[in-house]
Design a protein around this motif. Structure first.
Motif, short mmCIF file in Angstrom:
data_model
loop_
_atom_site.label_atom_id
_atom_site.label_comp_id
_atom_site.label_asym_id
_atom_site.label_seq_id
_atom_site.Cartn_x
_atom_site.Cartn_y
_atom_site.Cartn_z
N SER A 55 48.97 55.86 75.62
CA SER A 55 50.05 56.71 76.01
C SER A 55 49.55 58.31 75.53
O SER A 55 49.03 58.32 74.49
CB SER A 55 51.02 56.59 74.96
OG SER A 55 51.93 54.96 75.29
N PHE A 56 49.29 59.07 76.93
CA PHE A 56 48.93 60.44 76.79
C PHE A 56 50.35 61.34 76.60
O PHE A 56 51.27 61.18 77.26
CB PHE A 56 48.29 61.01 77.92
CG PHE A 56 46.96 60.22 77.79
CD1 PHE A 56 46.25 59.57 76.86
CD2 PHE A 56 45.87 60.55 79.00
CE1 PHE A 56 44.88 59.08 76.71
CE2 PHE A 56 44.57 60.25 78.87
CZ PHE A 56 44.12 59.47 77.86
N ALA A 100 52.01 65.94 83.37
CA ALA A 100 52.86 65.10 82.78
C ALA A 100 52.29 64.02 81.65
O ALA A 100 51.05 63.60 81.79
CB ALA A 100 53.49 64.18 84.02
N ALA A 101 53.30 63.52 80.94
CA ALA A 101 53.04 62.47 79.97
C ALA A 101 52.21 61.28 81.02
O ALA A 101 53.05 60.83 81.67
CB ALA A 101 53.97 62.09 79.15
N ASP A 102 51.05 60.65 79.97
CA ASP A 102 50.65 59.44 80.71
C ASP A 102 50.14 59.79 82.08
O ASP A 102 49.39 58.69 82.61
CB ASP A 102 51.60 58.42 80.78
CG ASP A 102 51.96 57.81 79.59
OD1 ASP A 102 51.18 57.97 78.44
OD2 ASP A 102 53.20 57.39 79.25
N ARG A 109 44.98 64.74 74.06
CA ARG A 109 46.06 64.10 75.02
C ARG A 109 47.10 63.36 73.43
O ARG A 109 47.47 62.23 73.78
CB ARG A 109 45.94 63.34 75.87
CG ARG A 109 45.26 63.70 77.07
CD ARG A 109 46.02 64.94 77.55
NE ARG A 109 47.42 64.61 78.08
CZ ARG A 109 47.42 64.00 79.48
NH1 ARG A 109 46.53 64.07 80.30
NH2 ARG A 109 48.81 63.65 80.06
N GLY A 110 46.75 63.45 72.33
CA GLY A 110 47.43 62.94 71.40
C GLY A 110 46.70 61.61 70.66
O GLY A 110 47.36 61.01 69.98
N ASP A 140 38.75 58.81 70.01
CA ASP A 140 39.55 58.33 71.09
C ASP A 140 39.43 59.27 72.35
O ASP A 140 40.20 60.11 72.04
CB ASP A 140 40.72 57.87 70.84
CG ASP A 140 40.90 56.48 70.04
OD1 ASP A 140 39.78 56.05 69.67
OD2 ASP A 140 42.07 55.85 69.78
N PHE A 141 39.11 58.62 73.45
CA PHE A 141 38.91 59.66 74.63
C PHE A 141 40.27 60.03 75.01
O PHE A 141 41.05 59.02 75.53
CB PHE A 141 38.27 58.94 75.63
CG PHE A 141 38.11 59.68 77.02
CD1 PHE A 141 36.73 60.80 77.05
CD2 PHE A 141 38.99 59.67 77.82
CE1 PHE A 141 36.75 61.51 78.46
CE2 PHE A 141 38.78 60.60 79.10
CZ PHE A 141 37.75 61.52 79.14
N GLY A 142 40.54 61.29 75.35
CA GLY A 142 41.89 61.65 75.98
C GLY A 142 41.53 63.18 76.42
O GLY A 142 41.53 63.89 75.60
N ARG A 143 41.58 63.30 77.97
CA ARG A 143 41.65 64.65 78.47
C ARG A 143 42.79 64.67 79.68
O ARG A 143 43.31 63.78 79.93
CB ARG A 143 40.21 64.74 78.96
CG ARG A 143 39.33 64.71 77.87
CD ARG A 143 39.28 65.50 76.70
NE ARG A 143 38.08 65.50 76.05
CZ ARG A 143 38.15 64.57 74.87
NH1 ARG A 143 39.34 63.89 74.36
NH2 ARG A 143 36.97 64.58 73.97
#
Length: 383
Positions: free
Chosen positions: A62-63, A108-110, A169-170, A175-178
């Motif tokens: 969940s981003f 947007a989220a996710d 991205r939280g 943990d990868f999140g971009r």
């Protein structure tokens, strides 16, 4: 009154209702490759979106939303100050290669946005380059001030949440999140644009290349010039092997990489993810004409090792040989097991699902040439 000015230059290494959804954006697809008014362009769009949809269905992360905070007005009597934030995402224009910068975008989220396009990519090493893909970069800045401790606490909380959103991205540490990335396809290649049929012996499979490059945008094989990426965290000291726990458990030890440490070693084999058939890994550096590739279990394990939450696909009814495709080969498996102590499925199940696929691989005979798949690390990351 205390005033602090911050200028951050950060690098990004760079579907379902409550999981990450890869959104394909054609804003910079100007070469005609994805022209929606032509049958070829429509097929190209459908195929790339099918690859994005397949991966989206596997990603359970969940981003958080990315949005520039509104200005914060602090007051003390008749005095006021304004705190401000900004951020810019950047990526190579997939149709020209020049850098695109977009200020204060809202994600947007996710949502994980991938810009796609096409241009001539030329040659690298021993083969033609079919595609380049990678996550995008970003920069951010802030200028803020306050009068009271309460204002300070509120402003710093807004700042922390904003920086966490644009950089991770939280997600947790490691943990990868971009925000997303970009993928380019070669315009001179003899492509098979139809993801529902295998390529001819002299064609390269667009679905396979799209899947490969999209996995690069998710962080596979990504290096940064001035920070340690999630991929780099999992490499052995000499950077010639991948040391992720899930990958090691599946492979039986550290996994060998190619010379640039951005792909698996050439020819590495694994089972199709969600199936049982052996296949050359999706994320080795080449693909042979006349063949397709699907995501393998080793490819999926590497995504888990860089922080993605992956769910295994539901078995495809009628797929009796475990290649994520219902075809004549499955009929042969069903027929050969009739009357045995362990029969497989049913004829009616095979007939009902004939032609269905779930992102697996189909090997086609008469391979002709080997082409190169590149992880193009989006500016300013290095290749």
């Amino acid at each position: 009154m205390l005033r602090i000015c911050v200028g951050l230059a950060l690098l990004s290494v760079v579907h379902a209702t409550s999981a990450v959804n890869i959104v394909i954006d054609y804003s910079y697809a100007t070469s005609g490759f994805f022209n929606a008014s032509t049958s070829q362009g429509q097929q190209a769009r459908t195929t790339v979106e099918a690859a994005a949809g397949f991966l989206s269905d596997l990603l359970e992360d969940s981003f958080v939303r990315i949005e520039t905070p509104p200005d914060y007005i602090a007051t003390a009597g008749s005095q006021t100050t304004t705190s401000t934030w900004n951020w810019t995402k950047f990526f190579p224009n997939p149709s020209t290669g020049s850098t695109v910068q977009i200020a204060d975008a809202t994600i947007a989220a996710d949502e994980y946005v991938v810009y796609v396009g096409a241009r001539e990519l030329g040659f690298s090493g021993s083969g033609m380059v079919l595609g380049r893909g990678g996550p995008g970069g970003f920069s951010s800045g802030a200028s803020f001030s306050w009068f009271t401790a309460a204002q300070q606490a509120e402003i710093l909380q807004i700042n922390d949440e904003f920086n966490d959103a644009i950089s991770n991205r939280g997600q947790g540490a490691g943990d990868f999140g971009r925000w997303g990335g970009a993928v380019t396809f070669d315009t001179t290649t003899n492509w098979n644009y139809d993801h529902q049929s295998g390529p001819a012996g002299n064609q390269s499979d667009l679905y396979s290349v799209a899947l490969h490059e999209l996995v690069h945008t998710l962080g596979f094989g990504i290096f940064s010039t001035n920070s340690v990426t999630e991929w780099q965290m999992q490499l052995t000291p000499n950077q010639q092997s991948f040391n992720g726990a899930a990958s090691k458990a599946l492979y039986g030890g550290v996994v060998p990489l190619n010379d640039e440490s951005e792909h698996w070693q050439e020819g590495l084999q694994s089972t199709v993810f969600g199936g049982t058939e052996m296949q050359e890994t999706l994320m080795d550096p080449t693909v042979t004409t006349g063949t397709t590739k699907g995501l393998t279990s080793l490819d999926a394990a590497s995504l888990i090792d860089i922080g993605w939450q992956i769910t295994e696909p539901t078995p495809l009814p009628g797929d009796y040989n475990g290649d994520n495709r219902v075809d004549l080969a499955d009929y042969t498996v069903w027929r050969d097991n009739l009357g045995t102590a362990d029969p497989i499925g049913s004829y009616s199940q095979w007939v009902t699902n004939f032609g269905a696929t779930s992102g697996g691989s189909l090997s086609v005979p008469e391979p002709a040439a080997v082409f190169v798949l590149l992880a193009a690390l989006v500016v300013p990351l290095r290749r």
